[in-house]
Design a protein around this motif. Structure first.
Motif, PDB file in Angstrom:
ATOM      1  N   VAL A 118     -20.348   1.042 -28.518  1.00 33.94           N
ATOM      2  CA  VAL A 118     -20.096   2.250 -29.311  1.00 33.94           C
ATOM      3  C   VAL A 118     -20.153   3.453 -28.359  1.00 33.94           C
ATOM      4  N   ASP A 119     -18.999   4.084 -28.202  1.00 39.49           N
ATOM      5  CA  ASP A 119     -18.923   5.240 -27.308  1.00 39.49           C
ATOM      6  C   ASP A 119     -19.502   6.460 -28.025  1.00 39.49           C
ATOM      7  N   TYR A 168     -24.742  -0.440 -26.725  1.00 36.45           N
ATOM      8  CA  TYR A 168     -24.158  -1.783 -26.749  1.00 36.45           C
ATOM      9  C   TYR A 168     -24.896  -2.703 -27.704  1.00 36.45           C
ATOM     10  N   THR A 210     -20.002  -5.542 -28.611  1.00 39.26           N
ATOM     11  CA  THR A 210     -19.658  -4.243 -29.176  1.00 39.26           C
ATOM     12  C   THR A 210     -20.176  -3.116 -28.291  1.00 39.26           C
ATOM     13  N   THR A 263     -23.145   5.456 -24.129  1.00 38.58           N
ATOM     14  CA  THR A 263     -22.449   4.357 -24.783  1.00 38.58           C
ATOM     15  C   THR A 263     -23.522   3.320 -25.058  1.00 38.58           C
ATOM     16  N   ARG A 288     -14.152  -7.305 -27.162  1.00 37.34           N
ATOM     17  CA  ARG A 288     -15.266  -6.413 -27.463  1.00 37.34           C
ATOM     18  C   ARG A 288     -14.854  -5.323 -28.459  1.00 37.34           C
ATOM     19  N   GLU A 289     -15.635  -5.143 -29.501  1.00 36.53           N
ATOM     20  CA  GLU A 289     -15.354  -4.121 -30.517  1.00 36.53           C
ATOM     21  C   GLU A 289     -15.837  -2.757 -30.029  1.00 36.53           C
ATOM     22  N   SER A 290     -15.288  -1.704 -30.656  1.00 37.38           N
ATOM     23  CA  SER A 290     -15.768  -0.350 -30.367  1.00 37.38           C
ATOM     24  C   SER A 290     -16.401   0.286 -31.598  1.00 37.38           C
ATOM     25  N   ASP A 291     -16.493  -0.487 -32.682  1.00 35.37           N
ATOM     26  CA  ASP A 291     -16.974   0.030 -33.959  1.00 35.37           C
ATOM     27  C   ASP A 291     -17.820  -1.047 -34.633  1.00 35.37           C
TER      28      ASP A 291
END
Ligand SMILES: [Zn+2]
Length: 325
Positions: free
Chosen positions: A232-233, A274, A230, A272, A286-289
């Motif tokens: 997260v931006d 991780y 994951t 960002t 890969r998730e972003s949330d």
């Protein structure tokens, strides 16, 4: 060609902004801002409930500013509690708890020091007893996501190792008591990201207020890229993260996009952040949330996923330092 808006909304955006509850468990004031500051600011701005549990007040931390080096022990703990409150204002986070109440567990100091033997320190705490305090929080908040360190505490600090044990034990006990946290994550940094950032740091170092750079080995939680599930931006919240880190002035010196701890060694400030999913169904890509795939969240059809914005320290307004801090 871009996709029609409705399709991209369905495919690309999380469906809901409300009813998301994120719990983070950290060892000392400052760990939350360094590891998760951008994530916390982003989810708080998006309307998620963000709850931080900090296990100690960091009474054994080394103080950077010469003018504050007289602060030790309980006086440093009290000062760092205020730093934590200021950092949470910068991140827009209002729910902050101290495990078992303020001063219940003392900072254990670095591994191998005499401080580890203090019977009141977190390292000496009974894990089940300490976890019971966290279970109360879990049953109250009912988080869908828990974030903490890996079993090595990211880098071996006894309080970080113990925070990990307490968090995972509490998750188990809470599940038995009726709330199973669907997703549990450890803080990570992909090795390629760390290596690239340190290469850039090497070039930038002459212009920075730090004499030397740390190395990839100094960064907690660095693992091979494939373990990272994951990303997260939080780049829209870079200023909030930097402000939160600056609020921990006894511990951190910030010169964006870098910072240094009391060893004075420059390291990258990641916006960002991780994670490695360790409980919950491991995603194929890969998730972003952190909340991806969570069911039962109330749909907020009006949301288009705009990140909103959050200002620097103090912008969250009065009353932002809720909880016990
Ligand atoms: Zn720490």
């Amino acid at each position: 060609m871009t996709q029609p808006p409705s399709a991209s909304l369905q495919l690309g955006e999380p469906p809901a902004r409300r009813d998301r509850r994120l719990l983070l468990v950290h060892a000392h004031p400052d760990d939350e801002s360094i590891n998760n500051g951008a994530t916390m600011a982003r989810y708080a701005a998006e309307g998620a409930q963000v709850t931080l549990v900090t296990c100690t007040l960091g009474e054994r931390g080394e103080v950077i500013p010469p003018g504050l080096r007289h602060l030790t022990g309980a006086a440093l703990g009290a000062h760092r509690r205020r730093e934590l409150a200021a950092a949470m204002r910068a991140l827009g986070v209002t729910d902050v708890r101290l495990l078992g109440g303020a001063g219940r567990y003392r900072d254990s100091g670095m591994m191998g020091t005499a401080d580890n033997d203090d019977p009141a320190c977190l390292w000496r705490a009974d894990v089940d007893e300490a976890a019971a305090h966290l279970v109360e929080v879990i049953l109250e908040v009912r988080p869908q996501v828990l974030v903490t360190y890996d079993d090595h505490g990211g880098y071996g600090h006894p309080d970080h190792v113990q925070a990990h044990r307490i968090a995972l034990r509490a998750a188990d006990l809470a599940a038995e008591a009726g709330w199973e946290i669907p997703k549990v994550y450890w803080n990570r940094v992909p090795r390629s990201v760390a290596e690239e950032a340190f290469a850039r740091l090497g070039e930038d170092l002459p212009g920075l207020p730090f004499e030397k750079a740390a190395s990839v080995a100094d960064v907690p939680g660095v693992v091979d890229d494939e373990r990272v599930t994951t990303a997260v931006d939080g780049s829209a919240y870079a200023a909030a993260k930097a402000a939160a880190m600056r609020a921990h002035a006894t511990q951190i010196e910030v010169a964006e996009p870098y910072f240094a701890l009391s060893n004075g060694l420059a390291q990258p400030l990641f916006t960002t952040e991780y994670y490695e999913l360790v409980r919950g169904e491991r995603p194929r890509e890969r998730e972003s949330d952190l909340f991806a795939g969570i069911t039962g969240i109330v749909e907020d059809a009006g949301s288009t996923g705009d990140a909103g914005s959050v200002g620097g320290a103090g912008s969250a307004g009065a009353g932002a330092q809720g909880g016990e801090v």
